[in-house]
Enzyme design. Sequence first.
Site, PDB file in Angstrom:
ATOM      1  N   HIS A 136       0.848  -1.195   0.000  1.00 53.39           N
ATOM      2  CA  HIS A 136       0.000   0.000   0.000  1.00 53.39           C
ATOM      3  C   HIS A 136       0.881   1.241   0.000  1.00 53.39           C
ATOM      4  CE1 HIS A 136       0.608  -1.458   4.119  1.00 53.39           C
ATOM      5  NE2 HIS A 136       0.656  -0.181   4.498  1.00 53.39           N
ATOM      6  N   HIS A 153       1.105   5.008   1.021  1.00 53.16           N
ATOM      7  CA  HIS A 153       0.486   6.051   1.850  1.00 53.16           C
ATOM      8  C   HIS A 153       0.596   7.387   1.118  1.00 53.16           C
ATOM      9  CE1 HIS A 153       0.292   4.061   5.945  1.00 53.16           C
ATOM     10  NE2 HIS A 153       1.202   3.267   5.394  1.00 53.16           N
TER      11      HIS A 153
HETATM   12  P1  AMP Z   1       1.630   0.060   7.468  1.00 50.47           P
HETATM   13  O1  AMP Z   1       1.445  -1.420   7.198  1.00 50.47           O
HETATM   14  O2  AMP Z   1       2.355   0.328   8.748  1.00 50.47           O
HETATM   15  O3  AMP Z   1       2.190   0.802   6.293  1.00 50.47           O
HETATM   16  O4  AMP Z   1       0.230   0.716   7.681  1.00 50.47           O
HETATM   17  C1  AMP Z   1      -0.997   0.075   7.630  1.00 50.47           C
HETATM   18  C2  AMP Z   1      -2.034   1.164   7.643  1.00 50.47           C
HETATM   19  O5  AMP Z   1      -3.292   0.554   7.413  1.00 50.47           O
HETATM   20  C3  AMP Z   1      -2.135   1.904   8.988  1.00 50.47           C
HETATM   21  O6  AMP Z   1      -1.937   3.301   8.761  1.00 50.47           O
HETATM   22  C4  AMP Z   1      -3.556   1.601   9.458  1.00 50.47           C
HETATM   23  O7  AMP Z   1      -4.164   2.684  10.088  1.00 50.47           O
HETATM   24  C5  AMP Z   1      -4.267   1.238   8.157  1.00 50.47           C
HETATM   25  N1  AMP Z   1      -5.391   0.354   8.308  1.00 50.47           N
HETATM   26  C6  AMP Z   1      -5.431  -0.794   9.042  1.00 50.47           C
HETATM   27  N2  AMP Z   1      -6.652  -1.369   8.922  1.00 50.47           N
HETATM   28  C7  AMP Z   1      -7.375  -0.578   8.083  1.00 50.47           C
HETATM   29  C8  AMP Z   1      -8.706  -0.634   7.583  1.00 50.47           C
HETATM   30  N3  AMP Z   1      -9.532  -1.631   7.895  1.00 50.47           N
HETATM   31  N4  AMP Z   1      -9.125   0.349   6.755  1.00 50.47           N
HETATM   32  C9  AMP Z   1      -8.288   1.373   6.432  1.00 50.47           C
HETATM   33  N5  AMP Z   1      -7.031   1.469   6.872  1.00 50.47           N
HETATM   34  C10 AMP Z   1      -6.566   0.522   7.691  1.00 50.47           C
END
Ligand code: AMP
Length: 136
Positions: free
Chosen positions: A97, A99
């Site tokens: 993903h 950001h």
């Molecule tokens: P990272 O894997 O650290 O890059 O970040 C994962 C991101 O996914 C975090 O910023 C979470 O807040 C976000 N996240 C986790 N679950 C969900 C969800 N169900 N919907 C939207 N965002 C999510």
Amino acid sequence: MCLFCNITKGEIPAQIIYEDKNVLAFLDVNPIAPGHTLVVPKKHSVTLTDLPDNLLEPLFSSVKRVMGMLERGVGTNHFTIGINSGRLSGQEVDHLHVHIIPRFEGDGGGSLQTVVQNSPDKDISDIKERILKANG
Ligand code: AMP
Ligand code: ZN
């Protein structure tokens, strides 16, 4: 099934702002800025390394498109854009993903170069040699 695969398949709800054949963009559920968005390929990949090359362009053209949507939607054309790739970088969800974090005057944040303080003790020319040697 992985969390973001569930979101791309509509099994788990999300605040979706953009969708096409290859990509979904939705608002981060724990936003660190207004409009904090995640852009994900629909095909499950953990990092960029295992994303098929033909899906790179769709992913990054969607990032560009979402930047425009956010510029109009939350009123800034300043962004920090990044990928946490691997546990040590902070990746918690093992589905690639991107950001997109809108930036605002006085938001208290820094640049990408402030996320780690681990300057090498070797000269960068030595590091270059090591990289090139390892890659034949
Ligand atoms: P990272 O894997 O650290 O890059 O970040 C994962 C991101 O996914 C975090 O910023 C979470 O807040 C976000 N996240 C986790 N679950 C969900 C969800 N169900 N919907 C939207 N965002 C999510
Ligand atoms: Zn997945």
